[in-house]
Write a protein that holds these residues in place. Structure first.
Motif, PDB file in Angstrom:
ATOM      1  N   UNK A 121       0.443  -4.636 -58.299  1.00  0.00           N
ATOM      2  CA  UNK A 121       1.310  -3.474 -58.303  1.00  0.00           C
ATOM      3  C   UNK A 121       0.940  -2.530 -59.430  1.00  0.00           C
ATOM      4  N   UNK A 122       1.163  -1.012 -58.891  1.00  0.00           N
ATOM      5  CA  UNK A 122       0.887   0.007 -59.919  1.00  0.00           C
ATOM      6  C   UNK A 122       1.719  -0.392 -61.283  1.00  0.00           C
ATOM      7  N   UNK A 128      -8.322  -9.470 -53.905  1.00  0.00           N
ATOM      8  CA  UNK A 128      -7.183  -8.652 -53.502  1.00  0.00           C
ATOM      9  C   UNK A 128      -6.138  -8.512 -54.608  1.00  0.00           C
ATOM     10  N   UNK A 129      -6.239  -9.304 -55.644  1.00  0.00           N
ATOM     11  CA  UNK A 129      -5.264  -9.230 -56.713  1.00  0.00           C
ATOM     12  C   UNK A 129      -4.717 -10.593 -57.081  1.00  0.00           C
ATOM     13  N   UNK A 181       5.725 -24.572 -63.552  1.00  0.00           N
ATOM     14  CA  UNK A 181       6.573 -23.382 -63.621  1.00  0.00           C
ATOM     15  C   UNK A 181       5.923 -22.257 -62.831  1.00  0.00           C
ATOM     16  N   UNK A 182       6.691 -21.594 -61.987  1.00  0.00           N
ATOM     17  CA  UNK A 182       6.191 -20.450 -61.239  1.00  0.00           C
ATOM     18  C   UNK A 182       7.342 -19.487 -61.022  1.00  0.00           C
ATOM     19  N   UNK A 183       7.064 -18.365 -60.411  1.00  0.00           N
ATOM     20  CA  UNK A 183       8.114 -17.400 -60.118  1.00  0.00           C
ATOM     21  C   UNK A 183       8.080 -16.198 -61.034  1.00  0.00           C
ATOM     22  N   UNK A 184       8.124 -15.014 -60.450  1.00  0.00           N
ATOM     23  CA  UNK A 184       8.053 -13.781 -61.236  1.00  0.00           C
ATOM     24  C   UNK A 184       9.353 -13.463 -61.961  1.00  0.00           C
ATOM     25  N   UNK A 185      10.423 -14.205 -61.665  1.00  0.00           N
ATOM     26  CA  UNK A 185      11.711 -13.948 -62.300  1.00  0.00           C
ATOM     27  C   UNK A 185      11.926 -14.774 -63.565  1.00  0.00           C
ATOM     28  N   UNK A 218      -0.462  -4.053 -67.333  1.00  0.00           N
ATOM     29  CA  UNK A 218      -1.406  -5.083 -66.917  1.00  0.00           C
ATOM     30  C   UNK A 218      -1.086  -6.429 -67.567  1.00  0.00           C
ATOM     31  N   UNK A 219      -0.736  -6.415 -68.848  1.00  0.00           N
ATOM     32  CA  UNK A 219      -0.406  -7.653 -69.557  1.00  0.00           C
ATOM     33  C   UNK A 219       0.879  -8.256 -68.995  1.00  0.00           C
ATOM     34  N   UNK A 220       1.893  -7.428 -68.782  1.00  0.00           N
ATOM     35  CA  UNK A 220       3.158  -7.940 -68.253  1.00  0.00           C
ATOM     36  C   UNK A 220       2.992  -8.494 -66.840  1.00  0.00           C
ATOM     37  N   UNK A 221       2.135  -7.879 -66.042  1.00  0.00           N
ATOM     38  CA  UNK A 221       1.868  -8.413 -64.709  1.00  0.00           C
ATOM     39  C   UNK A 221       1.230  -9.792 -64.803  1.00  0.00           C
ATOM     40  N   UNK A 222       0.301  -9.948 -65.732  1.00  0.00           N
ATOM     41  CA  UNK A 222      -0.307 -11.266 -65.931  1.00  0.00           C
ATOM     42  C   UNK A 222       0.758 -12.320 -66.183  1.00  0.00           C
TER      43      UNK A 222
END
Length: 357
Positions: A7-8, A92-93, A118-122, A304-308
């Motif tokens: 994501x942008x 693809x990302x 541990x997983x999950x973007x939340x 970019x860092x926060x997406x990582x």
């Protein structure tokens, strides 16, 4: 499995007392039992059975308990919890939706069961923000870039994320703001930054293993913002490189550039040697090194860092006490996937999951 497109105790310490405190903390970390952090599962994902997780990757070769006094994989000893953040990407990302059984974990080329996952973007994130406040940061737009960067992180963080702000300069290293989710307090602190004095960059790097153990969140990161100069450290570059291996969390190093050519040749060569330590720090811990100048897009680097961190998987396993450096390797199922993970840890051999405190 789905593949998604991208994501942008505040206060200062003198350097001698800092090093003594770090040694004591490191000894305590390896000599005592440390419970695994509380893992926050994705709010939309069902909770998995912990006993099934701990046994999913079990192997007879992994736990070879020998009758001799020599410590081997599986020996019952005081344990600590080793966390291995892993980022998985394809063309693809970010690769999302992976499960524990999709990963394989190795320590010194021997398979190790994954005891926590541990997983999950939340999941909440803990950030240690280390800011260089030496006199050289007053040159050019370095201080303004630093403030823009911290503002960007806070703008894009979630209410349950927490930040610790530490600074180094003028021969002092200190925690200005202990871990907090009070973003107003964090923003207010950066306007008090006053660059002055010399830089003890190697000593600041040596503090990371201590700072990295203070968070209860599984997803944690250190962001080191510096111009790469060092003219006051009590540690040599080699000593700092050795301590880098003990960092317990990914370190993203953001190098400040004033946009001007370097001065004397000697100064340029010395700075290059310090940059080598910083690049190694990022590589060994599974982080990244990026250079910042007035023309760079601070927001793009911040996002970019926060997406990582959001798309990060965190694998965990118990390990015995010790002072040997052990190599970590993470593999994942699927073709054309690249894994970025921590390269190793300092401690004893992995122990059976049942021996955790």
């Amino acid at each position: 499995m789905a593949e998604a497109n991208s994501p942008g105790a505040a206060g200062g310490r003198s350097l001698p007392s800092l090093l003594s405190a770090w040694c004591a903390a490191a000894a305590l970390l390896t000599a005592t039992a440390i419970a695994p952090p509380v893992l926050a599962q994705d709010r939309n994902a069902p909770a998995e059975d912990a006993s099934a997780q701990s046994g999913a990757q079990s192997s007879d070769q992994s736990f070879d308990t020998q009758s001799s006094g020599t410590q081997s994989f599986g020996t019952q000893v005081d344990v600590r919890w080793v966390l291995v953040p892993a980022l998985v990407k394809s063309r693809k990302g970010y690769v999302q939706g992976l499960e524990q059984e999709d990963f394989r974990l190795f320590v010194d080329d021997r398979p190790v069961p994954i005891a926590s996952f541990e997983t999950g973007t939340e999941a909440p994130i803990s950030v240690i923000y280390m800011q260089d406040l030496s006199g050289s940061v007053a040159n050019g737009d370095k201080l303004e870039i630093s403030r823009q960067l911290l503002n960007c992180f806070l703008d894009r963080s979630r209410p349950y994320d927490d930040y610790t702000i530490a600074t180094f300069g003028n021969e002092r290293i200190q925690v200005e703001i202990p871990a907090t989710s009070d973003f107003f307090k964090l923003r207010r602190s950066m306007w008090k930054w006053q660059p002055r004095g010399t830089t003890a960059l190697h000593d600041a790097v040596a503090w990371l293993p201590d700072l990295g153990t203070r968070s209860e969140n599984a997803k944690r990161v250190a962001i080191l913002v510096t111009d790469g100069a060092d003219n006051a450290s009590t540690l040599t570059g080699e000593e700092a490189r050795s301590l880098v291996r003990q960092a317990e969390l990914p370190v993203y190093v953001l190098g400040l550039r004033a946009g001007t050519a370097p001065g004397a040749t000697t100064e340029h060569l010395e700075r290059q040697s310090f940059l080598h330590v910083l690049r190694l720090l990022a590589f060994q811990t599974g982080g990244r090194y990026a250079s910042l100048s007035p023309v760079d897009d601070v927001r793009e680097i911040c996002e970019s860092i926060l997406q990582d961190l959001r798309y990060q998987y965190v694998l965990g396993f118990p390990a015995g006490a010790g002072d040997s450096y052990r190599q970590i390797r993470v593999e994942v199922d699927g073709r054309n996937r690249q894994v970025t993970a921590r390269r190793g840890y300092t401690g004893g051999v992995p122990t059976p999951a049942g021996s955790q405190p």
